[in-house]
Design a protein around this motif. Structure first.
Motif, PDB file in Angstrom:
ATOM      1  N   LEU A 141      54.426  11.562  46.663  1.00  0.00           N
ATOM      2  CA  LEU A 141      55.046  10.726  47.682  1.00  0.00           C
ATOM      3  C   LEU A 141      54.046  10.602  48.821  1.00  0.00           C
ATOM      4  O   LEU A 141      53.350  11.565  49.152  1.00  0.00           O
ATOM      5  CB  LEU A 141      56.329  11.366  48.201  1.00  0.00           C
ATOM      6  N   ILE A 142      53.997   9.433  49.425  1.00  0.00           N
ATOM      7  CA  ILE A 142      53.075   9.197  50.527  1.00  0.00           C
ATOM      8  C   ILE A 142      53.812   8.392  51.592  1.00  0.00           C
ATOM      9  O   ILE A 142      54.745   7.643  51.277  1.00  0.00           O
ATOM     10  CB  ILE A 142      51.789   8.490  50.014  1.00  0.00           C
ATOM     11  N   LEU A 143      53.423   8.565  52.841  1.00  0.00           N
ATOM     12  CA  LEU A 143      54.023   7.791  53.920  1.00  0.00           C
ATOM     13  C   LEU A 143      53.033   7.691  55.064  1.00  0.00           C
ATOM     14  O   LEU A 143      52.060   8.447  55.132  1.00  0.00           O
ATOM     15  CB  LEU A 143      55.342   8.421  54.380  1.00  0.00           C
ATOM     16  N   ALA A 144      53.297   6.754  55.956  1.00  0.00           N
ATOM     17  CA  ALA A 144      52.504   6.603  57.169  1.00  0.00           C
ATOM     18  C   ALA A 144      53.441   6.819  58.352  1.00  0.00           C
ATOM     19  O   ALA A 144      54.536   6.257  58.395  1.00  0.00           O
ATOM     20  CB  ALA A 144      51.882   5.209  57.230  1.00  0.00           C
ATOM     21  N   VAL A 145      53.010   7.646  59.297  1.00  0.00           N
ATOM     22  CA  VAL A 145      53.814   7.919  60.486  1.00  0.00           C
ATOM     23  C   VAL A 145      52.925   7.737  61.712  1.00  0.00           C
ATOM     24  O   VAL A 145      51.788   8.201  61.740  1.00  0.00           O
ATOM     25  CB  VAL A 145      54.456   9.329  60.434  1.00  0.00           C
ATOM     26  N   ASN A 146      53.437   7.033  62.700  1.00  0.00           N
ATOM     27  CA  ASN A 146      52.665   6.741  63.898  1.00  0.00           C
ATOM     28  C   ASN A 146      52.288   8.032  64.623  1.00  0.00           C
ATOM     29  O   ASN A 146      53.104   8.949  64.729  1.00  0.00           O
ATOM     30  CB  ASN A 146      53.473   5.822  64.817  1.00  0.00           C
ATOM     31  N   VAL A 147      51.060   8.094  65.137  1.00  0.00           N
ATOM     32  CA  VAL A 147      50.597   9.294  65.833  1.00  0.00           C
ATOM     33  C   VAL A 147      51.433   9.591  67.073  1.00  0.00           C
ATOM     34  O   VAL A 147      51.502  10.741  67.509  1.00  0.00           O
ATOM     35  CB  VAL A 147      49.097   9.230  66.208  1.00  0.00           C
ATOM     36  N   LYS A 148      52.090   8.574  67.627  1.00  0.00           N
ATOM     37  CA  LYS A 148      52.940   8.771  68.807  1.00  0.00           C
ATOM     38  C   LYS A 148      54.354   9.207  68.434  1.00  0.00           C
ATOM     39  O   LYS A 148      55.135   9.573  69.303  1.00  0.00           O
ATOM     40  CB  LYS A 148      52.989   7.493  69.634  1.00  0.00           C
ATOM     41  N   ASN A 149      54.690   9.182  67.164  1.00  0.00           N
ATOM     42  CA  ASN A 149      56.035   9.543  66.716  1.00  0.00           C
ATOM     43  C   ASN A 149      56.061  11.030  66.333  1.00  0.00           C
ATOM     44  O   ASN A 149      56.201  11.397  65.172  1.00  0.00           O
ATOM     45  CB  ASN A 149      56.463   8.650  65.544  1.00  0.00           C
ATOM     46  N   GLU A 150      55.931  11.869  67.341  1.00  0.00           N
ATOM     47  CA  GLU A 150      55.854  13.313  67.115  1.00  0.00           C
ATOM     48  C   GLU A 150      57.111  13.896  66.476  1.00  0.00           C
ATOM     49  O   GLU A 150      56.998  14.783  65.618  1.00  0.00           O
ATOM     50  CB  GLU A 150      55.482  14.023  68.410  1.00  0.00           C
ATOM     51  N   PRO A 151      58.313  13.450  66.838  1.00  0.00           N
ATOM     52  CA  PRO A 151      59.493  13.997  66.154  1.00  0.00           C
ATOM     53  C   PRO A 151      59.457  13.740  64.640  1.00  0.00           C
ATOM     54  O   PRO A 151      59.802  14.622  63.852  1.00  0.00           O
ATOM     55  CB  PRO A 151      60.670  13.277  66.824  1.00  0.00           C
TER      56      PRO A 151
END
Length: 185
Positions: A141-151
């Protein structure tokens, strides 16, 4: 800011109290539509993900996208899309896993009114076994999460996803690419 608002602003972290009921994962069914169309997020969360009203139709038209509903006590509380196939080919650059064995997680959210009850963490903890059951060929599984979305980063790291240091530019800024290995060859 009220304590409820404070807890919801940190919506991806697990709550100290037990969830009202256990989360379950289900493939989208038309019975979920009304509830999903009512999901809301504050702007500071919405900038990082899409509401079901914005992405469900496209997912239903694409045979490589699988809308998944997070339910609790039979009610829709969250949503995300699992995406396979050539539409995720750009993510192939971030892994050694072959494209037919790779699955992208998109648009994860818990409705604002249901946040802070641990549903996102439960769903991500259930996801590996659920994917193995329904998509046995998937190895990663892979995903992208924004660096500003710390939670959200804390959620993914806390449920077994790994940050291998790979980054990519997203629509609203730099993103971490995170991985969850389901099995090894």
């Amino acid at each position: 800011m009220s304590s409820e608002q404070s807890s919801k602003s940190n919506h991806w972290s697990s709550s100290s109290s037990a969830p009202v009921s256990q989360a379950e994962l289900e493939f989208y069914h038309p019975r979920h539509l009304e509830a999903l169309m009512q999901f809301e997020l504050p702007e500071e969360q919405h900038r990082f993900t899409a509401l079901p009203a914005e992405v469900l139709e496209q997912a239903l038209r694409d045979p490589d996208r699988y809308p998944v509903v997070i339910t609790a006590a039979g009610e829709a509380v969250g949503f995300f899309i699992l995406h396979i196939g050539s539409g995720i080919a750009s993510y192939r650059a971030y892994t050694k896993t072959d494209l037919p064995e790779l699955m992208l997680i998109r648009a994860l959210l818990v409705d604002y009114s249901r946040q802070g009850q641990g549903y996102a963490a439960q769903a991500m903890s259930l996801l590996p076994g659920w994917v193995h059951q329904h998509f046995p060929a998937i190895r990663e599984l892979i995903l992208a999460v924004n660096v500003k979305n710390e939670p959200a980063q804390r959620l993914y790291l806390g449920t077994g996803f790994v940050d291998r240091g790979m980054r990519r530019q997203g629509i609203v800024g730099m993103q971490w690419i995170m991985h969850y290995c389901l099995s090894s060859k």
